[in-house]
Design a protein around this motif. Structure first.
Motif, PDB file in Angstrom:
ATOM      1  N   GLU A   1      25.044  -9.912 -54.488  1.00 16.80           N
ATOM      2  CA  GLU A   1      24.443 -11.223 -54.728  1.00 16.80           C
ATOM      3  C   GLU A   1      23.049 -11.090 -55.331  1.00 16.80           C
ATOM      4  O   GLU A   1      22.672 -11.862 -56.212  1.00 16.80           O
ATOM      5  N   ASP A   2      22.279 -10.101 -54.868  1.00 17.15           N
ATOM      6  CA  ASP A   2      20.940  -9.863 -55.424  1.00 17.15           C
ATOM      7  C   ASP A   2      21.028  -9.500 -56.902  1.00 17.15           C
ATOM      8  O   ASP A   2      20.218  -9.947 -57.716  1.00 17.15           O
ATOM      9  N   ALA A   3      22.019  -8.663 -57.240  1.00 18.66           N
ATOM     10  CA  ALA A   3      22.186  -8.239 -58.629  1.00 18.66           C
ATOM     11  C   ALA A   3      22.569  -9.424 -59.519  1.00 18.66           C
ATOM     12  O   ALA A   3      22.076  -9.558 -60.647  1.00 18.66           O
ATOM     13  N   ILE A   4      23.458 -10.288 -59.029  1.00 20.16           N
ATOM     14  CA  ILE A   4      23.866 -11.471 -59.791  1.00 20.16           C
ATOM     15  C   ILE A   4      22.682 -12.427 -59.942  1.00 20.16           C
ATOM     16  O   ILE A   4      22.445 -12.985 -61.021  1.00 20.16           O
ATOM     17  N   HIS A   5      21.933 -12.602 -58.865  1.00 20.03           N
ATOM     18  CA  HIS A   5      20.735 -13.442 -58.901  1.00 20.03           C
ATOM     19  C   HIS A   5      19.774 -12.948 -59.975  1.00 20.03           C
ATOM     20  O   HIS A   5      19.239 -13.727 -60.775  1.00 20.03           O
ATOM     21  N   GLN A   6      19.563 -11.629 -60.027  1.00 18.91           N
ATOM     22  CA  GLN A   6      18.648 -11.048 -61.009  1.00 18.91           C
ATOM     23  C   GLN A   6      19.175 -11.250 -62.425  1.00 18.91           C
ATOM     24  O   GLN A   6      18.412 -11.554 -63.346  1.00 18.91           O
ATOM     25  N   SER A   7      20.483 -11.082 -62.604  1.00 17.66           N
ATOM     26  CA  SER A   7      21.086 -11.244 -63.927  1.00 17.66           C
ATOM     27  C   SER A   7      20.912 -12.669 -64.447  1.00 17.66           C
ATOM     28  O   SER A   7      20.535 -12.882 -65.612  1.00 17.66           O
ATOM     29  N   ILE A   8      21.188 -13.644 -63.592  1.00 24.33           N
ATOM     30  CA  ILE A   8      21.067 -15.044 -64.023  1.00 24.33           C
ATOM     31  C   ILE A   8      19.604 -15.412 -64.225  1.00 24.33           C
ATOM     32  O   ILE A   8      19.240 -16.075 -65.203  1.00 24.33           O
ATOM     33  N   SER A   9      18.736 -14.957 -63.323  1.00 22.47           N
ATOM     34  CA  SER A   9      17.303 -15.218 -63.443  1.00 22.47           C
ATOM     35  C   SER A   9      16.758 -14.650 -64.754  1.00 22.47           C
ATOM     36  O   SER A   9      16.011 -15.319 -65.485  1.00 22.47           O
ATOM     37  N   ASP A  10      17.139 -13.408 -65.070  1.00 24.05           N
ATOM     38  CA  ASP A  10      16.689 -12.778 -66.316  1.00 24.05           C
ATOM     39  C   ASP A  10      17.173 -13.576 -67.531  1.00 24.05           C
ATOM     40  O   ASP A  10      16.425 -13.761 -68.506  1.00 24.05           O
ATOM     41  N   ALA A  11      18.418 -14.020 -67.488  1.00 25.83           N
ATOM     42  CA  ALA A  11      18.972 -14.771 -68.614  1.00 25.83           C
ATOM     43  C   ALA A  11      18.229 -16.085 -68.824  1.00 25.83           C
ATOM     44  O   ALA A  11      18.043 -16.536 -69.964  1.00 25.83           O
ATOM     45  N   ILE A  12      17.770 -16.696 -67.734  1.00 24.75           N
ATOM     46  CA  ILE A  12      17.006 -17.942 -67.833  1.00 24.75           C
ATOM     47  C   ILE A  12      15.616 -17.657 -68.392  1.00 24.75           C
ATOM     48  O   ILE A  12      15.158 -18.317 -69.326  1.00 24.75           O
ATOM     49  N   VAL A  13      14.945 -16.658 -67.821  1.00 22.71           N
ATOM     50  CA  VAL A  13      13.583 -16.329 -68.253  1.00 22.71           C
ATOM     51  C   VAL A  13      13.552 -15.902 -69.717  1.00 22.71           C
ATOM     52  O   VAL A  13      12.625 -16.244 -70.467  1.00 22.71           O
ATOM     53  N   GLU A  14      14.572 -15.164 -70.151  1.00 23.19           N
ATOM     54  CA  GLU A  14      14.616 -14.648 -71.519  1.00 23.19           C
ATOM     55  C   GLU A  14      15.218 -15.642 -72.514  1.00 23.19           C
ATOM     56  O   GLU A  14      15.416 -15.320 -73.681  1.00 23.19           O
TER      57      GLU A  14
ATOM     58  N   ALA B   1      31.984 -17.118 -61.297  1.00 30.76           N
ATOM     59  CA  ALA B   1      32.741 -16.287 -60.360  1.00 30.76           C
ATOM     60  C   ALA B   1      33.666 -15.339 -61.108  1.00 30.76           C
ATOM     61  O   ALA B   1      33.805 -14.157 -60.755  1.00 30.76           O
ATOM     62  N   GLU B   2      34.289 -15.838 -62.180  1.00 30.40           N
ATOM     63  CA  GLU B   2      35.197 -14.999 -62.972  1.00 30.40           C
ATOM     64  C   GLU B   2      34.423 -13.942 -63.749  1.00 30.40           C
ATOM     65  O   GLU B   2      34.827 -12.778 -63.821  1.00 30.40           O
ATOM     66  N   VAL B   3      33.290 -14.343 -64.335  1.00 26.31           N
ATOM     67  CA  VAL B   3      32.479 -13.405 -65.121  1.00 26.31           C
ATOM     68  C   VAL B   3      31.981 -12.247 -64.261  1.00 26.31           C
ATOM     69  O   VAL B   3      32.036 -11.081 -64.662  1.00 26.31           O
TER      70      VAL B   3
ATOM     71  N   LYS C   1      25.914 -19.312 -53.265  1.00 24.78           N
ATOM     72  CA  LYS C   1      24.710 -18.825 -52.578  1.00 24.78           C
ATOM     73  C   LYS C   1      23.616 -18.448 -53.575  1.00 24.78           C
ATOM     74  O   LYS C   1      22.441 -18.746 -53.372  1.00 24.78           O
ATOM     75  N   VAL C   2      24.022 -17.787 -54.647  1.00 24.99           N
ATOM     76  CA  VAL C   2      23.060 -17.377 -55.679  1.00 24.99           C
ATOM     77  C   VAL C   2      22.436 -18.606 -56.332  1.00 24.99           C
ATOM     78  O   VAL C   2      21.217 -18.670 -56.538  1.00 24.99           O
ATOM     79  N   LEU C   3      23.247 -19.594 -56.671  1.00 25.87           N
ATOM     80  CA  LEU C   3      22.739 -20.801 -57.317  1.00 25.87           C
ATOM     81  C   LEU C   3      21.794 -21.565 -56.396  1.00 25.87           C
ATOM     82  O   LEU C   3      20.804 -22.151 -56.852  1.00 25.87           O
ATOM     83  N   GLN C   4      22.082 -21.544 -55.101  1.00 26.94           N
ATOM     84  CA  GLN C   4      21.186 -22.202 -54.154  1.00 26.94           C
ATOM     85  C   GLN C   4      19.828 -21.507 -54.101  1.00 26.94           C
ATOM     86  O   GLN C   4      18.783 -22.159 -54.002  1.00 26.94           O
ATOM     87  N   ARG C   5      19.835 -20.164 -54.162  1.00 21.74           N
ATOM     88  CA  ARG C   5      18.575 -19.417 -54.210  1.00 21.74           C
ATOM     89  C   ARG C   5      17.781 -19.772 -55.457  1.00 21.74           C
ATOM     90  O   ARG C   5      16.561 -19.988 -55.409  1.00 21.74           O
TER      91      ARG C   5
END
Length: 242
Positions: A23-36, A51-53, A63-67
């Motif tokens: 979950e931490d890794a997915i959170h970081q991936s989505i966060s990076d994609a937003i920031v960049e 979920a599929e990706v 849970k990740v989206l809530q964070r």
């Protein structure tokens, strides 16, 4: 009679740990994609597609989206789901006002305690930003600029304020994506500004660094203009796929 054991079995603990790390890794991936800016403000973030990706359950994605919503990078609306946050003009001004108060206030402390190794680290970040801009890699330049400011705050020794600056920088990236130039000009910080900040800190000039940081952040804010855009539906496979 079997007595209850204290704590979970090792295998269960390991599974929980693996789940948290994933979950931490997915959170970081989505966060990076937003920031960049690979995920644009207003883009829908469908749980089933994510979920599929990422190959996890929708519960894990939720849970990740809530964070991310707590960090104000994502907005979750009833019956509509999650989308990348789209800051209003008022929120944009508030974020830059907060950055000016916090980051300028930290400069004196940074100047008094910065080490030669930390100065070299800031120099390396500045060079990376310059190279990214020269190569036309705006995503890396934006990420590196944000990292420069966050790392600079960490050098004050105040972990709480440094974490706050990190979140403000992430939100600033969203603001730049909404209100920044849509042309070929680079968005956000000017790399030569970062060079000057490093020079002032190297000289131990905390007051000068504080004033320069204020002018720097005001300049970034002044470069923004409100441009409304249509909601985007991102191609999650091209963003996160291997």
């Amino acid at each position: 009679m079997v007595q209850a054991t204290a704590g979970a079995a090792p295998g269960t603990k390991r599974k929980r740990q693996d789940g948290t790390e994933r979950e931490d890794a997915i959170h970081q991936s989505i966060s990076d994609a937003i920031v960049e800016h690979r995920l644009k403000p207003g883009s829908r973030l469908r749980e089933d597609a994510l979920a599929e990706v990422f190959g996890v359950s929708r519960t894990g994605i939720r849970k990740v989206l809530q964070r991310l919503a707590i960090e104000q990078l994502v907005t979750i609306a009833p019956r509509r789901g999650a989308s990348v946050a789209r800051p209003t003009a008022d929120e944009a001004h508030e974020v830059f006002a907060a950055r000016q108060m916090v980051e300028c206030g930290l400069m004196a402390e940074v100047a008094s305690r910065i080490t030669s190794g930390e100065l070299m680290e800031l120099d390396a970040l500045t060079r990376r930003e310059v190279n990214a801009l020269a190569e036309g890699n705006k995503s890396l330049a934006i990420r590196t600029s944000s990292e420069f400011h966050e790392r600079l705050a960490q050098m004050s020794g105040n972990k709480t304020l440094a974490e706050f600056v990190g979140r403000l920088c992430s939100r600033s990236s969203l603001i730049l994506a909404v209100y920044g130039s849509s042309g070929g000009e680079p968005m956000g910080c000017e790399s030569h500004d970062h060079n000057e900040l490093v020079r002032l800190l190297k000289d131990g000039d905390g007051a000068g660094a504080s004033q320069f940081m204020l002018n720097h952040l005001k300049s970034v804010e002044a470069s923004l203009s409100i441009v409304e855009g249509a909601e985007e539906v991102p191609d999650l496979y091209s963003i996160f796929g291997s």
